[in-house]
Design a protein around this motif. Structure first.
Motif, PDB file in Angstrom:
ATOM      1  N   GLN A 160      16.326   4.566  -9.608  1.00 31.55           N
ATOM      2  CA  GLN A 160      17.420   4.954  -8.705  1.00 31.55           C
ATOM      3  C   GLN A 160      18.407   3.804  -8.531  1.00 31.55           C
ATOM      4  O   GLN A 160      19.620   4.008  -8.517  1.00 31.55           O
ATOM      5  N   ALA A 198      20.467   3.447 -11.668  1.00 30.30           N
ATOM      6  CA  ALA A 198      21.469   4.520 -11.718  1.00 30.30           C
ATOM      7  C   ALA A 198      22.604   4.235 -10.741  1.00 30.30           C
ATOM      8  O   ALA A 198      23.781   4.447 -11.063  1.00 30.30           O
ATOM      9  N   ALA A 199      22.269   3.742  -9.550  1.00 38.03           N
ATOM     10  CA  ALA A 199      23.301   3.397  -8.564  1.00 38.03           C
ATOM     11  C   ALA A 199      24.187   2.268  -9.082  1.00 38.03           C
ATOM     12  O   ALA A 199      25.406   2.288  -8.898  1.00 38.03           O
ATOM     13  N   GLU A 233      24.857   1.642 -12.203  1.00 39.17           N
ATOM     14  CA  GLU A 233      25.733   2.220 -13.230  1.00 39.17           C
ATOM     15  C   GLU A 233      26.915   2.954 -12.589  1.00 39.17           C
ATOM     16  O   GLU A 233      28.044   2.881 -13.083  1.00 39.17           O
ATOM     17  N   GLN A 234      26.665   3.651 -11.498  1.00 38.22           N
ATOM     18  CA  GLN A 234      27.759   4.352 -10.805  1.00 38.22           C
ATOM     19  C   GLN A 234      28.764   3.354 -10.242  1.00 38.22           C
ATOM     20  O   GLN A 234      29.973   3.573 -10.327  1.00 38.22           O
ATOM     21  N   VAL A 235      28.277   2.283  -9.667  1.00 37.49           N
ATOM     22  CA  VAL A 235      29.183   1.272  -9.116  1.00 37.49           C
ATOM     23  C   VAL A 235      29.984   0.619 -10.242  1.00 37.49           C
ATOM     24  O   VAL A 235      31.183   0.388 -10.103  1.00 37.49           O
ATOM     25  N   ALA A 289      30.855   2.007 -13.015  1.00 32.77           N
ATOM     26  CA  ALA A 289      31.883   2.985 -13.422  1.00 32.77           C
ATOM     27  C   ALA A 289      33.051   2.953 -12.438  1.00 32.77           C
ATOM     28  O   ALA A 289      34.219   3.015 -12.845  1.00 32.77           O
ATOM     29  N   ARG A 290      32.753   2.833 -11.151  1.00 31.78           N
ATOM     30  CA  ARG A 290      33.820   2.746 -10.151  1.00 31.78           C
ATOM     31  C   ARG A 290      34.593   1.441 -10.286  1.00 31.78           C
ATOM     32  O   ARG A 290      35.804   1.402 -10.048  1.00 31.78           O
TER      33      ARG A 290
END
Length: 163
Positions: free
Chosen positions: A63, A66-67, A69-71, A73-74
């Motif tokens: 998790q 994954a978090a 990776e999201q950051v 991307a942002r």
């Protein structure tokens, strides 16, 4: 008559340019503030990964990765927005002095964040190495990959180079 009308038109154009420069100034500060918050989020995620990954809780690690990776991307979106903003400033601000001031603001803000980002990356790598060298169990492969990918988003400096 004509001279007065030309002076009034020039003053109005200058006023619009100044207002637009103020808007761009606020937008630059907002983009930089957003980037600082994203870097802080990434810092917290990587701290959890490195400091809290000694156990067998692979789901929590997954998790966190994954978090992260999201950051990331942002962060990429934020960088793209910053570059678009810089292009808009260069195209729309008519006053050379205002343009130069906005460019200097942009450079100063992004250089400060670049320094903070490099410091963050160094600290994450140090904590990773200390966790492994300190006799702790080997970090899970996902955590190693997440820490190893830190160098992938160092492109921030390129945003400052167009000047």
């Amino acid at each position: 008559g004509d001279r007065a009308a030309a002076l009034i038109a020039a003053a109005q154009a200058d006023e619009r340019d100044a207002a637009q420069a103020r808007t761009f100034h606020q937008a630059i500060l907002q983009v930089c503030s957003d980037r600082r918050q994203l870097l802080q989020q990434l810092d917290a995620i990587h701290s959890r990964l490195v400091n809290g990954s000694g156990g067998a809780d692979g789901a929590a690690d997954a998790q966190a990765v994954a978090a992260a990776e999201q950051v990331r991307a942002r962060l990429d979106q934020n960088e793209h927005l910053a570059l678009e903003l810089l292009q808009a400033v260069q195209q729309r601000v008519q006053s050379a002095e205002r343009l130069q001031l906005l460019q200097l603001l942009f450079q100063a803000q992004f250089l400060a964040m670049s320094h903070a980002q490099a410091h963050f990356e160094l600290e994450v790598r140090r904590s990773y190495e200390e966790a492994v060298a300190g006799g702790a169990a080997e970090l899970p492969p996902r955590v190693r990959r997440a820490v190893g990918r830190l160098g992938e988003w160092r492109r921030l400096r390129t945003a400052v180079e167009p000047f």
